[in-house]
Design an enzyme around this catalytic site. Structure first.
Site, PDB file in Angstrom:
ATOM      1  N   THR A  14      44.861  35.462  44.319  1.00 41.79           N
ATOM      2  CA  THR A  14      46.148  35.875  43.730  1.00 41.79           C
ATOM      3  C   THR A  14      47.020  34.635  43.600  1.00 41.79           C
ATOM      4  OG1 THR A  14      45.970  37.975  44.909  1.00 41.79           O
ATOM      5  CG2 THR A  14      48.116  37.427  43.948  1.00 41.79           C
ATOM      6  N   LYS A  66      48.242  42.184  39.136  1.00 39.38           N
ATOM      7  CA  LYS A  66      48.090  42.054  40.593  1.00 39.38           C
ATOM      8  C   LYS A  66      49.462  41.931  41.278  1.00 39.38           C
ATOM      9  CE  LYS A  66      46.576  41.060  44.768  1.00 39.38           C
ATOM     10  NZ  LYS A  66      46.007  42.046  45.680  1.00 39.38           N
ATOM     11  N   LYS A  94      53.748  34.849  49.692  1.00 44.29           N
ATOM     12  CA  LYS A  94      53.367  34.083  48.490  1.00 44.29           C
ATOM     13  C   LYS A  94      53.315  34.984  47.255  1.00 44.29           C
ATOM     14  CE  LYS A  94      49.045  33.917  47.986  1.00 44.29           C
ATOM     15  NZ  LYS A  94      47.973  34.666  47.330  1.00 44.29           N
TER      16      LYS A  94
HETATM   17  P1  NAP Z   1      41.823  33.452  53.751  1.00 44.62           P
HETATM   18  O1  NAP Z   1      41.142  34.260  54.798  1.00 44.62           O
HETATM   19  O2  NAP Z   1      42.953  32.558  54.117  1.00 44.62           O
HETATM   20  O3  NAP Z   1      40.677  32.634  52.985  1.00 44.62           O
HETATM   21  C1  NAP Z   1      40.943  31.663  52.000  1.00 44.62           C
HETATM   22  C2  NAP Z   1      39.708  30.788  51.903  1.00 44.62           C
HETATM   23  O4  NAP Z   1      39.914  29.823  50.872  1.00 44.62           O
HETATM   24  C3  NAP Z   1      39.428  30.011  53.185  1.00 44.62           C
HETATM   25  O5  NAP Z   1      38.035  30.022  53.427  1.00 44.62           O
HETATM   26  C4  NAP Z   1      39.923  28.608  52.867  1.00 44.62           C
HETATM   27  O6  NAP Z   1      39.217  27.584  53.535  1.00 44.62           O
HETATM   28  C5  NAP Z   1      39.662  28.518  51.381  1.00 44.62           C
HETATM   29  N1  NAP Z   1      40.595  27.597  50.753  1.00 44.62           N
HETATM   30  C6  NAP Z   1      41.941  27.688  50.712  1.00 44.62           C
HETATM   31  N2  NAP Z   1      42.457  26.651  50.055  1.00 44.62           N
HETATM   32  C7  NAP Z   1      41.422  25.893  49.665  1.00 44.62           C
HETATM   33  C8  NAP Z   1      41.338  24.682  48.943  1.00 44.62           C
HETATM   34  N3  NAP Z   1      42.424  24.045  48.482  1.00 44.62           N
HETATM   35  N4  NAP Z   1      40.114  24.184  48.741  1.00 44.62           N
HETATM   36  C9  NAP Z   1      39.038  24.815  49.194  1.00 44.62           C
HETATM   37  N5  NAP Z   1      39.031  25.975  49.879  1.00 44.62           N
HETATM   38  C10 NAP Z   1      40.232  26.492  50.106  1.00 44.62           C
HETATM   39  O7  NAP Z   1      42.413  34.393  52.608  1.00 44.62           O
HETATM   40  P2  NAP Z   1      41.874  35.801  52.080  1.00 44.62           P
HETATM   41  O8  NAP Z   1      42.537  36.894  52.831  1.00 44.62           O
HETATM   42  O9  NAP Z   1      40.386  35.741  51.957  1.00 44.62           O
HETATM   43  O10 NAP Z   1      42.572  35.803  50.628  1.00 44.62           O
HETATM   44  C11 NAP Z   1      42.092  34.982  49.567  1.00 44.62           C
HETATM   45  C12 NAP Z   1      42.885  35.310  48.313  1.00 44.62           C
HETATM   46  O11 NAP Z   1      42.742  36.709  48.010  1.00 44.62           O
HETATM   47  C13 NAP Z   1      44.386  35.052  48.443  1.00 44.62           C
HETATM   48  O12 NAP Z   1      44.890  34.631  47.210  1.00 44.62           O
HETATM   49  C14 NAP Z   1      44.934  36.441  48.811  1.00 44.62           C
HETATM   50  O13 NAP Z   1      46.287  36.566  48.433  1.00 44.62           O
HETATM   51  C15 NAP Z   1      44.013  37.341  48.007  1.00 44.62           C
HETATM   52  N6  NAP Z   1      43.794  38.700  48.527  1.00 44.62           N
HETATM   53  C16 NAP Z   1      43.609  38.942  49.856  1.00 44.62           C
HETATM   54  C17 NAP Z   1      43.400  40.261  50.300  1.00 44.62           C
HETATM   55  C18 NAP Z   1      43.208  40.591  51.763  1.00 44.62           C
HETATM   56  O14 NAP Z   1      43.321  41.791  52.118  1.00 44.62           O
HETATM   57  N7  NAP Z   1      42.910  39.645  52.640  1.00 44.62           N
HETATM   58  C19 NAP Z   1      43.364  41.296  49.387  1.00 44.62           C
HETATM   59  C20 NAP Z   1      43.516  41.010  48.034  1.00 44.62           C
HETATM   60  C21 NAP Z   1      43.731  39.713  47.607  1.00 44.62           C
HETATM   61  P3  NAP Z   1      39.362  27.347  55.127  1.00 44.62           P
HETATM   62  O15 NAP Z   1      38.290  28.232  55.730  1.00 44.62           O
HETATM   63  O16 NAP Z   1      39.116  25.916  55.305  1.00 44.62           O
HETATM   64  O17 NAP Z   1      40.759  27.754  55.503  1.00 44.62           O
END
Ligand code: NAP
Length: 314
Positions: free
Chosen positions: A112, A187, A255
């Site tokens: 997102t 979204k 965010k």
């Molecule tokens: P998360 O657990 O923080 O995972 C993000 C992943 O992306 C981590 O593995 C991180 O690496 C990697 N990452 C972040 N910045 C990076 C960069 N610059 N270069 C390379 N890798 C990078 O987040 P999430 O909950 O999976 O969410 C991911 C996205 O989906 C976000 O945009 C969030 O808003 C969206 N989303 C989340 C949910 C939910 O329920 N969790 C639902 C819908 C949408 P590291 O392991 O090194 O930190």
């Protein structure tokens, strides 16, 4: 071991499965990548930190040495990272997708991020022969694990249709929303509905506690009536158990609401409820609670109501 073999000639072929790359193996990305692997797609993965990679490699994925290397192996590369700067870095930065991808690659960003950044990155990639779709998701960690996400897509419609079989593995409801950035706009609309509903659940629990009524009874009654919702079903039990572990992180919701307010500013929409919830999630993030789940919004309400926040798991 990292795999940096050169791509095998470029064009997609009907007689072999699409090769996929997946970048960003966090709460959402890891189960999504796993589902693609289980569906039989050859998968190359990359993540900023190692544990996410190791988990997928143990299940049969190939490891890439960089985002660009993951794209260089693929017909379709997917990102599930954090925010706009992360997508810009992975797509356009040093060692990024643009450096090693071949013409004909499709890039699907499922994070997102801001619609404006999406449109800018898509335009830059198109100059390099790479089509980009924005395809953010809703449904939480459980939706990612079960392959039942709701997916809202923007970009070229024919490219979207060519990627539908891949998206079908990840989601149950897949909606084409319009040109580049449209998926992100939808979204953000979803996030407004989610956040304001979350606030309503928190206010209901706060009033119930303050008024001396058992909130478990309140949930039992309300969940059978018109006040029922995904937030009530999934977050309220965690609030009552003081379980603050993340599915969806406070910092990510702050965010998303920031992006919604920026879009509202650009388009002239007035979103008073979003202003309030953004303020509360922003405050929690500033207090160091950005890594907690969005059910921690209750803590902000408890403070406003003059009570101490409920204790429990951090
Ligand atoms: P998360 O657990 O923080 O995972 C993000 C992943 O992306 C981590 O593995 C991180 O690496 C990697 N990452 C972040 N910045 C990076 C960069 N610059 N270069 C390379 N890798 C990078 O987040 P999430 O909950 O999976 O969410 C991911 C996205 O989906 C976000 O945009 C969030 O808003 C969206 N989303 C989340 C949910 C939910 O329920 N969790 C639902 C819908 C949408 P590291 O392991 O090194 O930190």
């Amino acid at each position: 071991m990292a795999n940096d073999d050169p791509p095998d000639g470029g064009q997609r072929s009907a007689d072999r499965p699409l090769k996929l790359g997946f970048i960003g193996l966090g709460i959402m990305g890891r189960p999504m990548a796993r589902n693609l692997l289980r569906a039989g797609y050859p998968l190359t993965v990359w993540n900023r930190s190692k544990p996410g990679i190791d988990a997928l490699v143990a299940e049969g994925a190939r490891e890439a040495a960089s985002a660009g290397a993951a794209a260089g192996q693929a017909d379709v590369v997917i990102t599930m990272v954090g925010d706009s700067p992360d997508v810009e870095q992975v797509a356009l930065g040093p060692g990024g997708i643009i450096e090693t991808a071949r013409e004909g690659l499709t890039y699907i960003d499922m994070s997102t991020i801001s619609p404006e950044t999406t449109r800018r990155v898509a335009a830059r990639l198109r100059e390099a022969g790479i089509e980009m779709l924005d395809a953010p998701v809703s449904g939480g960690e459980q939706g990612a694990v079960n392959g039942t996400l709701s997916i809202m897509a923007g970009g070229d419609e024919a490219v979207f249709e060519s990627c539908r079989p891949v998206l079908d593995v990840l989601g149950e409801k897949i909606v084409y929303c319009g040109p580049s950035g449209s998926g992100q706009v939808v979204k953000l609309c979803n996030q407004i509905a989610v956040a304001l509903n979350n606030l309503g659940v928190c206010e209901a629990i706060t009033l119930c506690r303050k008024a001396g009524v058992d909130p478990e009874r309140m949930l039992e009654a309300v969940s059978a009536g018109a006040g029922n919702s995904w937030q009530l079903q999934n977050l309220a039990p965690k609030m009552l158990a003081a379980d603050w572990r993340p599915g969806f992180k406070v910092a990510h919701q702050a965010k998303d609401l920031r992006h919604a307010l920026n879009s509202a500013h650009e388009s002239g929409a007035s979103l008073p409820g979003t202003v309030i919830t953004h303020l509360l999630f922003g405050r929690l993030t500033e207090e160091g609670l950005g890594g907690e789940g969005t059910q921690a919004l209750l803590k902000a309400l408890e403070r406003l109501a003059g009570g101490s926040p409920p204790s429990g798991a951090a």
